[in-house]
Scaffold this motif. Structure first.
Motif, PDB file in Angstrom:
ATOM      1  N   MET A 161       2.532 114.640 -75.852  1.00 28.24           N
ATOM      2  CA  MET A 161       2.862 113.216 -75.904  1.00 28.24           C
ATOM      3  C   MET A 161       1.696 112.389 -75.380  1.00 28.24           C
ATOM      4  O   MET A 161       1.092 112.726 -74.369  1.00 28.24           O
ATOM      5  N   LEU A 162       1.381 111.319 -76.110  1.00 27.01           N
ATOM      6  CA  LEU A 162       0.304 110.429 -75.680  1.00 27.01           C
ATOM      7  C   LEU A 162       0.707 109.755 -74.371  1.00 27.01           C
ATOM      8  O   LEU A 162       1.823 109.277 -74.237  1.00 27.01           O
ATOM      9  N   THR A 163      -0.231 109.730 -73.423  1.00 22.94           N
ATOM     10  CA  THR A 163       0.105 109.216 -72.094  1.00 22.94           C
ATOM     11  C   THR A 163      -0.391 107.786 -71.889  1.00 22.94           C
ATOM     12  O   THR A 163      -1.317 107.337 -72.561  1.00 22.94           O
ATOM     13  N   LYS A 164       0.233 107.099 -70.952  1.00 26.56           N
ATOM     14  CA  LYS A 164      -0.244 105.778 -70.533  1.00 26.56           C
ATOM     15  C   LYS A 164      -1.495 105.985 -69.682  1.00 26.56           C
ATOM     16  O   LYS A 164      -1.560 106.914 -68.869  1.00 26.56           O
ATOM     17  N   ARG A 165      -2.472 105.103 -69.849  1.00 27.13           N
ATOM     18  CA  ARG A 165      -3.757 105.287 -69.162  1.00 27.13           C
ATOM     19  C   ARG A 165      -3.904 104.373 -67.945  1.00 27.13           C
ATOM     20  O   ARG A 165      -3.525 103.211 -67.987  1.00 27.13           O
ATOM     21  N   ILE A 166      -4.510 104.931 -66.909  1.00 26.59           N
ATOM     22  CA  ILE A 166      -4.837 104.182 -65.686  1.00 26.59           C
ATOM     23  C   ILE A 166      -6.363 104.013 -65.642  1.00 26.59           C
ATOM     24  O   ILE A 166      -7.105 105.006 -65.681  1.00 26.59           O
ATOM     25  N   ILE A 167      -6.795 102.754 -65.566  1.00 26.36           N
ATOM     26  CA  ILE A 167      -8.228 102.465 -65.713  1.00 26.36           C
ATOM     27  C   ILE A 167      -8.754 101.631 -64.536  1.00 26.36           C
ATOM     28  O   ILE A 167      -8.462 100.435 -64.444  1.00 26.36           O
ATOM     29  N   PRO A 168      -9.524 102.232 -63.645  1.00 26.60           N
ATOM     30  CA  PRO A 168     -10.192 101.425 -62.619  1.00 26.60           C
ATOM     31  C   PRO A 168     -11.345 100.635 -63.242  1.00 26.60           C
ATOM     32  O   PRO A 168     -12.053 101.138 -64.109  1.00 26.60           O
ATOM     33  N   CYS A 169     -11.492  99.392 -62.791  1.00 26.82           N
ATOM     34  CA  CYS A 169     -12.561  98.531 -63.311  1.00 26.82           C
ATOM     35  C   CYS A 169     -13.547  98.218 -62.191  1.00 26.82           C
ATOM     36  O   CYS A 169     -13.146  97.911 -61.072  1.00 26.82           O
ATOM     37  N   MET A 170     -14.821  98.328 -62.510  1.00 25.22           N
ATOM     38  CA  MET A 170     -15.855  98.038 -61.508  1.00 25.22           C
ATOM     39  C   MET A 170     -16.742  96.895 -61.986  1.00 25.22           C
ATOM     40  O   MET A 170     -17.292  96.961 -63.085  1.00 25.22           O
ATOM     41  N   ASP A 171     -16.863  95.850 -61.174  1.00 26.09           N
ATOM     42  CA  ASP A 171     -17.790  94.748 -61.467  1.00 26.09           C
ATOM     43  C   ASP A 171     -19.147  95.122 -60.888  1.00 26.09           C
ATOM     44  O   ASP A 171     -19.242  95.506 -59.717  1.00 26.09           O
ATOM     45  N   ILE A 172     -20.186  94.974 -61.704  1.00 22.01           N
ATOM     46  CA  ILE A 172     -21.512  95.418 -61.294  1.00 22.01           C
ATOM     47  C   ILE A 172     -22.465  94.232 -61.172  1.00 22.01           C
ATOM     48  O   ILE A 172     -22.555  93.403 -62.080  1.00 22.01           O
ATOM     49  N   GLN A 173     -23.164  94.183 -60.045  1.00 21.89           N
ATOM     50  CA  GLN A 173     -24.210  93.179 -59.854  1.00 21.89           C
ATOM     51  C   GLN A 173     -25.410  93.872 -59.223  1.00 21.89           C
ATOM     52  O   GLN A 173     -25.250  94.577 -58.221  1.00 21.89           O
ATOM     53  N   ASN A 174     -26.573  93.709 -59.842  1.00 21.35           N
ATOM     54  CA  ASN A 174     -27.792  94.355 -59.348  1.00 21.35           C
ATOM     55  C   ASN A 174     -27.599  95.846 -59.100  1.00 21.35           C
ATOM     56  O   ASN A 174     -28.055  96.389 -58.094  1.00 21.35           O
ATOM     57  N   GLY A 175     -26.877  96.505 -59.981  1.00 20.20           N
ATOM     58  CA  GLY A 175     -26.732  97.954 -59.885  1.00 20.20           C
ATOM     59  C   GLY A 175     -25.715  98.438 -58.862  1.00 20.20           C
ATOM     60  O   GLY A 175     -25.600  99.633 -58.623  1.00 20.20           O
ATOM     61  N   LYS A 176     -24.973  97.516 -58.266  1.00 19.98           N
ATOM     62  CA  LYS A 176     -23.960  97.901 -57.267  1.00 19.98           C
ATOM     63  C   LYS A 176     -22.589  97.379 -57.675  1.00 19.98           C
ATOM     64  O   LYS A 176     -22.501  96.353 -58.349  1.00 19.98           O
ATOM     65  N   ILE A 177     -21.537  98.070 -57.215  1.00 13.36           N
ATOM     66  CA  ILE A 177     -20.193  97.539 -57.432  1.00 13.36           C
ATOM     67  C   ILE A 177     -19.972  96.404 -56.445  1.00 13.36           C
ATOM     68  O   ILE A 177     -20.240  96.553 -55.250  1.00 13.36           O
ATOM     69  N   VAL A 178     -19.481  95.277 -56.961  1.00 16.47           N
ATOM     70  CA  VAL A 178     -19.160  94.165 -56.079  1.00 16.47           C
ATOM     71  C   VAL A 178     -17.721  93.733 -56.328  1.00 16.47           C
ATOM     72  O   VAL A 178     -17.133  94.033 -57.361  1.00 16.47           O
ATOM     73  N   LYS A 179     -17.178  93.044 -55.369  1.00 15.60           N
ATOM     74  CA  LYS A 179     -15.832  92.515 -55.551  1.00 15.60           C
ATOM     75  C   LYS A 179     -15.792  91.139 -54.939  1.00 15.60           C
ATOM     76  O   LYS A 179     -16.100  90.985 -53.759  1.00 15.60           O
ATOM     77  N   GLY A 180     -15.481  90.159 -55.754  1.00 19.08           N
ATOM     78  CA  GLY A 180     -15.396  88.799 -55.235  1.00 19.08           C
ATOM     79  C   GLY A 180     -14.207  88.647 -54.307  1.00 19.08           C
ATOM     80  O   GLY A 180     -13.087  88.899 -54.700  1.00 19.08           O
ATOM     81  N   ILE A 181     -14.463  88.281 -53.066  1.00 22.13           N
ATOM     82  CA  ILE A 181     -13.373  87.994 -52.136  1.00 22.13           C
ATOM     83  C   ILE A 181     -12.882  86.584 -52.465  1.00 22.13           C
ATOM     84  O   ILE A 181     -11.713  86.296 -52.538  1.00 22.13           O
ATOM     85  N   ASN A 182     -13.854  85.691 -52.618  1.00 26.99           N
ATOM     86  CA  ASN A 182     -13.579  84.398 -53.232  1.00 26.99           C
ATOM     87  C   ASN A 182     -14.849  84.037 -53.972  1.00 26.99           C
ATOM     88  O   ASN A 182     -15.757  84.863 -54.093  1.00 26.99           O
ATOM     89  N   PHE A 183     -14.970  82.823 -54.503  1.00 31.87           N
ATOM     90  CA  PHE A 183     -16.107  82.532 -55.373  1.00 31.87           C
ATOM     91  C   PHE A 183     -17.451  82.595 -54.659  1.00 31.87           C
ATOM     92  O   PHE A 183     -18.464  82.851 -55.259  1.00 31.87           O
ATOM     93  N   LEU A 184     -17.467  82.339 -53.361  1.00 35.15           N
ATOM     94  CA  LEU A 184     -18.738  82.283 -52.655  1.00 35.15           C
ATOM     95  C   LEU A 184     -19.126  83.605 -52.016  1.00 35.15           C
ATOM     96  O   LEU A 184     -20.278  83.848 -51.731  1.00 35.15           O
TER      97      LEU A 184
END
Lengths: 195, 251
Positions: free
Chosen positions: B1-24
């Motif tokens: 049976m085809l399964t539902k997929r779980i996909i982590p997403c990574m935002d990349i800036q200058n070769g590193k994963i970043v995560k916006g806490i807020n816009f600044l």
């Protein structure tokens, strides 16, 4: 170990090359019949459209070269479909190594086409699946499939049962992407390399 | 049976994963190759990497990173961010990406979807849609959610499928960052109107939210970032939970 990956019109073969490197193989990428004929193992990958890629195989003469090969040979995804007798994709006659037809999935209620994602393989037979448990998960992306037949070495169910893998003499093929199927896929590639 | 997929997403800036806490305040949270390898060996079904800098100069950094990721990771991954030409896509696929996602460029020039599908195959063309509910209807936004368009989400999703998209990545701007759950209503409408898979994004906070988006929302896959990066939810635990709810997942 001289492993040759056939370069032809089909796209996205880089991931196959990287997957082989991860299991310790340095593959050669070639469309030269002489290089392919001398290989210890031949891999025929591919993502693309059947009739267009068949045309390119014929133009380069690779269609006849492939059929004559005696060493272990592995078709992947479109590779499997091109090794069959005929494909509904572009209504084209293919290499005819396997005596099976390739058909398009017909969408059923709430079941989507293409078949994208992880699904299980059953009825595992033959050397590619040595040590692979029934119902292991592999990664698929396709809209066309080979019907089950006497050359079927594994099946998957999606809308209807289809050939997840085919095998006949030195010719092997998988519809899923072993190069993207995690550790299960790596074991299947290793099994092929050790044939 | 085809399964539902779980996909982590990574935002990349200058070769590193970043995560916006807020816009600044954008914070680095890790190395993309190491993190991708971790996710791949801990139950992720696919990965998404988004280049959030996407200037010409930075794109080269991203391209060499894509190559490193492709060498290291044994599951499929999608890359996106600022992709607007056939040459962009060709370079990313040659570097070893399995799929690419396009967003603003497809809205600006819908024919791009068809050109890419014809050249590379629908299977590797993901159309990303940023959507926002306003006055009772869902509209398409572009340029990282900064610009509203007159397009209704359901119409654009159908058009993208007809033009050759292989999958839709649907992000609800109302839900993104809230951790209050996915936008199940619009996800369900899009998923049931289309014959191609829909990846739901935006709002994941708990394991129940994933169960809801797969059942109520009819999503084929669910994407999230911070709950995975900060290990608020571990994917093997999530999958066990989903499986107990009779949702088919790869374990």
């Amino acid at each position: 170990m001289n492993v040759v990956v056939i370069r032809y019109g089909a796209g996205n073969i880089q991931s196959v090359l990287f997957a082989l490197q991860r299991i310790g193989i340095t593959p050669t990428l070639s469309s030269d019949p002489a290089v392919i004929a001398k290989a210890d193992k031949v891999i025929f990958p591919g993502v693309g459209e059947a009739s267009g890629t068949m045309k390119e195989l014929k133009a380069s003469g690779l269609n006849n070269v492939i059929k004559e090969l005696k060493q272990p040979f592995l078709g992947i995804c479109l590779g499997l479909q091109l090794m069959c007798k005929h494909s509904e994709e572009g209504n084209v006659d293919c290499l005819g190594i396997f005596d099976l037809n390739v058909k398009k999935f017909i969408p059923a209620d709430n079941v989507k086409v293409p078949h994208v994602g992880w699904n299980t393989i059953q009825n595992l037979k033959g050397p590619l699946f040595n040590g692979i448990p029934e119902n292991s998960f592999v990664y698929y992306v396709h809209s066309f499939y080979a019907e089950p037949g006497k050359e079927t070495a594994a099946t998957t169910n999606y809308i209807n049962p289809f050939s997840a893998s085919l095998s006949k003499g030195n010719f092997h093929a998988v519809q899923f992407h072993p190069e993207k199927s995690g550790t299960v896929g790596e074991s299947i590639l290793k099994n092929f390399i050790s044939l | 049976m085809l399964t539902k997929r779980i996909i982590p997403c990574m935002d990349i800036q200058n070769g590193k994963i970043v995560k916006g806490i807020n816009f600044l305040n954008i914070r680095e949270v890790g190395d993309p190759v190491e993190q991708g390898r971790y996710y791949a060996s801990h139950g992720a079904d696919e990965l998404v990497y988004l280049d959030i800098t996407a200037t010409d100069e930075k794109r080269k950094v991203f391209l060499s990173l894509v190559r490193e990721i492709a060498q290291a990771i044994n599951i499929p991954f999608t890359v996106g961010g600022g992709i607007s030409t056939i040459d962009d896509v060709s370079a990313l696929l040659d570097a070893g990406a399995d799929k690419i996602s396009i967003n603003s460029a497809a809205v600006k020039n819908p024919k791009l979807i068809t050109e890419l599908a014809n050249r590379f195959g629908s299977q590797c063309i993901v159309v990303a849609i940023d959507t926002k509910n306003e006055e009772g209807d869902w509209y398409v936004y572009v340029h990282g959610g900064k610009t509203k368009t007159p397009l209704k989400t359901i119409d654009w999703a159908k058009q993208a499928e007809e033009l050759g998209a292989g999958e839709i990545l649907l992000t609800s701007m109302n839900n993104d960052g809230t951790k209050n759950g996915f936008a199940n209503d619009i996800t369900k409408r899009v998923s049931q109107s289309l014959n191609i898979p829909v990846i739901a994004s935006g709002g994941a906070g708990t394991m129940e939210h994933f169960a809801d988006v797969f059942t109520t929302g009819c999503a084929d896959a669910a994407l999230a970032a911070s709950v995975f990066h900060y290990k608020e939810i571990e994917i093997p635990v999530l999958k066990k939970f989903l499986s107990e709810q009779n949702i088919s997942v790869r374990i």
